[in-house]
Write a protein that holds these residues in place. Structure first.
Motif, mmCIF file in Angstrom:
data_model
loop_
_atom_site.group_PDB
_atom_site.id
_atom_site.type_symbol
_atom_site.label_atom_id
_atom_site.label_comp_id
_atom_site.label_asym_id
_atom_site.label_seq_id
_atom_site.Cartn_x
_atom_site.Cartn_y
_atom_site.Cartn_z
ATOM 1 N N GLY A 89 34.110 -56.227 -52.479
ATOM 2 C CA GLY A 89 33.800 -54.903 -51.964
ATOM 3 C C GLY A 89 32.353 -54.517 -52.182
ATOM 4 N N LEU A 90 31.805 -54.818 -53.376
ATOM 5 C CA LEU A 90 30.407 -54.499 -53.663
ATOM 6 C C LEU A 90 29.455 -55.360 -52.844
ATOM 7 C CD1 LEU A 90 30.481 -54.078 -57.555
ATOM 8 C CD2 LEU A 90 30.044 -52.290 -55.868
ATOM 9 N N LYS A 93 28.574 -54.219 -49.443
ATOM 10 C CA LYS A 93 27.617 -53.108 -49.394
ATOM 11 C C LYS A 93 26.247 -53.504 -49.935
ATOM 12 C CE LYS A 93 31.110 -49.457 -49.781
ATOM 13 N NZ LYS A 93 30.829 -48.846 -48.464
ATOM 14 N N SER A 172 37.294 -46.886 -52.007
ATOM 15 C CA SER A 172 36.035 -46.675 -51.299
ATOM 16 C C SER A 172 35.364 -47.987 -50.922
ATOM 17 C CB SER A 172 35.083 -45.838 -52.159
ATOM 18 O OG SER A 172 34.717 -46.533 -53.338
ATOM 19 N N LEU A 173 35.632 -49.049 -51.706
ATOM 20 C CA LEU A 173 35.056 -50.360 -51.424
ATOM 21 C C LEU A 173 35.982 -51.230 -50.584
ATOM 22 C CD1 LEU A 173 33.607 -51.172 -54.974
ATOM 23 C CD2 LEU A 173 32.330 -50.429 -52.954
ATOM 24 N N ALA A 175 38.756 -52.486 -51.493
ATOM 25 C CA ALA A 175 39.059 -53.607 -52.380
ATOM 26 C C ALA A 175 40.447 -53.494 -53.003
ATOM 27 C CB ALA A 175 38.007 -53.689 -53.478
#
Length: 256
Positions: A89-90, A93, A172-173, A175
């Protein structure tokens, strides 16, 4: 979250009690027709306010239920699954995100997941050692429950994020883990505890005493006295259900 039956009981019984109590009080100062009209307006306003506050509480309960569902799903995954999903997920971004073992590193910050048991000093010390090895000075520990204790090290910042906030981060990610198993739903009998739970005994008792006091102040009004009896009956049902559950649990322990 409350069952539909519990919400129905809370809404209808609560509205009726407010209406009858308002009628009894207003009837003491004005005619019956005007008292009913005023009581209807008061009840409508009270229900509207309770609905607004109830929505906020319901949203919080839904968030907690979603968080519990996420931690439940992680129970069936391997120990490194949370870190892998967080890294994916990180990285979507920020390509600089890297994973080292069970830690995720980004811009001098290391994130570790500790979902099994609340993190303690041993966990914190181990995470600090790993983060320092890879040059991170800030550590974020993600857990299901608040930490039991932590370790203060000069030059190292340790922060713990737990519960609903962890779910917000993973959501939000994008994930969140895949849902493979569903938690067992509560039985119909269990749904009764939303309206007749152990925590409701004191509430019903206080409400009954309050209604009886209003009845006395209004010359032993029949309406408020009936409301007091209704609240007392609800308290009695709650006590009976709590006692039956306690007795059943004690018998089960003796059998074991």
């Amino acid at each position: 979250m409350k069952s539909k039956f519990a919400k129905f009981i809370d809404g209808t019984v609560g509205a009726c009690l407010i209406f009858f109590a308002a009628v009894a009080v207003m009837r003491y100062y004005t005619t019956l027709q005007l008292a009913v009209f005023c009581a209807a307006a008061i009840t409508a306003c009270a229900c509207l306010l309770l609905k607004l506050f109830g929505k906020k509480k319901e949203q919080a309960l839904r968030l907690s239920a979603a968080a519990d569902g996420m931690f439940f799903d992680f129970l069936f995954a391997d120990d490194g699954a949370p870190a892998k999903l967080l890294h994916a997920g990180l990285k979507a971004k920020n390509p600089a995100a890297k994973i080292r073992g069970k830690g995720v590193y980004l811009n001098g910050t290391a994130a570790f997941c500790c979902f099994g048991t609340p993190p303690d000093k041993k966990n914190a010390a181990r995470f600090i050692a790993k983060a320092k090895h890879y040059g991170a000075s800030k550590i974020v520990i993600l857990s299901k429950a608040p930490p039991l204790s932590t370790v203060d090290v000069d030059g190292i910042t340790v922060k713990t994020v737990y519960g609903d906030d962890v779910y917000k981060l993973f959501a939000s990610l994008n994930a969140l883990p895949k849902k493979q198993y569903e938690q067992k739903r509560k039985s119909r009998r269990a749904a009764l505890y939303g309206a007749f739970g152990k925590d409701k005994i004191i509430r019903y008792a206080i409400l009954s005493a309050s209604m009886f006091a209003v009845s006395v102040l209004n010359g032993y009004s029949v309406i408020t006295f009936a409301c007091a009896c209704a609240c007392a009956a609800l308290a009695a049902v709650s006590v009976a259900l709590s006692l039956s559950t306690a007795i059943k649990n004690r018998k089960d322990k003796q059998r074991d």
